[in-house]
Design an enzyme around this catalytic site. Structure first.
Site, mmCIF file in Angstrom:
data_model
loop_
_atom_site.group_PDB
_atom_site.id
_atom_site.type_symbol
_atom_site.label_atom_id
_atom_site.label_comp_id
_atom_site.label_asym_id
_atom_site.label_seq_id
_atom_site.Cartn_x
_atom_site.Cartn_y
_atom_site.Cartn_z
ATOM 1 N N CYS A 82 0.714 -1.371 0.086
ATOM 2 C CA CYS A 82 -0.006 0.104 0.075
ATOM 3 C C CYS A 82 0.751 1.240 -0.105
ATOM 4 O O CYS A 82 1.540 1.784 -0.893
ATOM 5 C CB CYS A 82 -0.852 0.090 1.233
ATOM 6 S SG CYS A 82 -2.316 0.896 0.733
ATOM 7 N N HIS A 172 -3.307 -5.149 1.580
ATOM 8 C CA HIS A 172 -2.664 -5.534 2.800
ATOM 9 C C HIS A 172 -2.524 -6.944 3.238
ATOM 10 O O HIS A 172 -3.620 -7.331 4.068
ATOM 11 C CB HIS A 172 -3.583 -4.677 4.096
ATOM 12 C CG HIS A 172 -3.449 -3.179 4.045
ATOM 13 N ND1 HIS A 172 -2.226 -2.577 4.732
ATOM 14 C CD2 HIS A 172 -3.961 -2.418 3.220
ATOM 15 C CE1 HIS A 172 -2.396 -1.234 4.586
ATOM 16 N NE2 HIS A 172 -3.332 -1.107 3.857
ATOM 17 N N GLU A 174 -0.909 -8.283 5.555
ATOM 18 C CA GLU A 174 -0.615 -8.288 6.866
ATOM 19 C C GLU A 174 -1.975 -8.326 7.580
ATOM 20 O O GLU A 174 -2.115 -8.519 9.105
ATOM 21 C CB GLU A 174 0.442 -7.426 7.359
ATOM 22 C CG GLU A 174 0.028 -6.184 7.621
ATOM 23 C CD GLU A 174 -0.308 -5.291 6.260
ATOM 24 O OE1 GLU A 174 -0.322 -5.860 5.201
ATOM 25 O OE2 GLU A 174 -0.670 -4.110 6.248
HETATM 26 N N1 GLN Z 1 -3.913 6.410 0.939
HETATM 27 C C1 GLN Z 1 -2.549 6.136 1.425
HETATM 28 C C2 GLN Z 1 -1.269 6.964 0.661
HETATM 29 O O1 GLN Z 1 -1.750 7.547 -0.364
HETATM 30 C C3 GLN Z 1 -2.043 4.868 1.483
HETATM 31 C C4 GLN Z 1 -3.025 3.920 2.196
HETATM 32 C C5 GLN Z 1 -2.563 2.551 2.960
HETATM 33 O O2 GLN Z 1 -1.280 2.316 3.020
HETATM 34 N N2 GLN Z 1 -3.449 1.702 3.386
HETATM 35 O O3 GLN Z 1 -0.446 6.876 1.292
#
Ligand code: GLN
Length: 211
Positions: A82, A172, A174
């Site tokens: 992410c 994610h 995890e």
């Molecule tokens: N929206 C976050 C970003 O742009 C990422 C979200 C996440 O890691 N769950 O950094």
């Protein structure tokens, strides 16, 4: 020997990665400052989810950006999930900012919109098993260079990819009990360790040839 995996612990969901990696039988080292990167030789590194702008800023302030970039460029296996994906991207769509910029992908932040950005699904990973995927204000990958392997797609969007020693997921892994992505990352760690061993053996042979 037990593998040692550094987990960037300046912000975000790092504890969940530590818990998951420990289930895979590896030792985790929290990376909070520069000296944590060198206290023990790391076999791999995880960049967790969180808020990429905040994480990038903190990494800059803590002087972690340059040494982490160098380790990745030297071949250290890295898993970015992410926000971690965004940190690794060479380009962020509609955004001039680049953080580590080691992976030839274009990441689109908050690609699913801010309100409807969190959902779960089940999809194939590496063309094999279907695994649960949790998306939280997730990015997806807009474009990849030719040597990037696409590992997963959801609704026609790239949500996991690998380039050499770097693997990223927009979701994610995890936050579920499924260990597939972490084990996949650990196979990259094994490959890198094997490569290092072979290199040492080769050097030893060359040295003994010189006598
Ligand atoms: N929206 C976050 C970003 O742009 C990422 C979200 C996440 O890691 N769950 O950094």
């Amino acid at each position: 020997m037990t593998k040692k995996i550094g987990v960037l612990a300046v912000q975000g969901a790092f504890y969940e990665h530590i818990r998951t990696l420990e289930k895979c039988g590896v030792q985790c080292i929290e990376i909070r400052k520069k000296s944590d990167l060198t206290a023990l030789p790391l076999d791999g590194l995880v960049l967790p989810g969180g808020e990429s702008t905040v994480m990038g800023k903190l990494m800059g302030e803590l002087e972690l950006l340059e040494p982490i970039r160098a380790l990745i460029e030297e071949g250290l296996p890295v898993l970015g999930t992410c926000a971690g994906l965004i940190l690794l991207a060479k380009e962020i769509a509609a955004d001039p900012v680049v953080h580590l910029g080691t992976m030839a992908i274009v990441a689109r932040r908050n690609a699913y919109g801010r309100q409807l950005g969190s959902f779960q699904t089940i999809a194939e990973f590496t063309g094999g098993r279907k695994i649960p995927m949790v998306f939280i204000r997730a990015p997806f990958i807009d474009a990849v260079s030719a040597d990037v392997e696409i590992l997963a797609q959801v609704d026609g969007h790239i949500v996991a990819a690998r380039q050499n020693n770097m693997v990223v997921t927009a979701f994610h892994p995890e936050l579920t009990d499924d260990l597939t992505v972490h084990y996949y990352f650990l196979t990259l760690v094994d490959k890198a360790l094997q490569k290092k061993k072979n290199l040492h053996r080769l050097t030893a042979i060359q040295v003994s040839d010189c006598r």
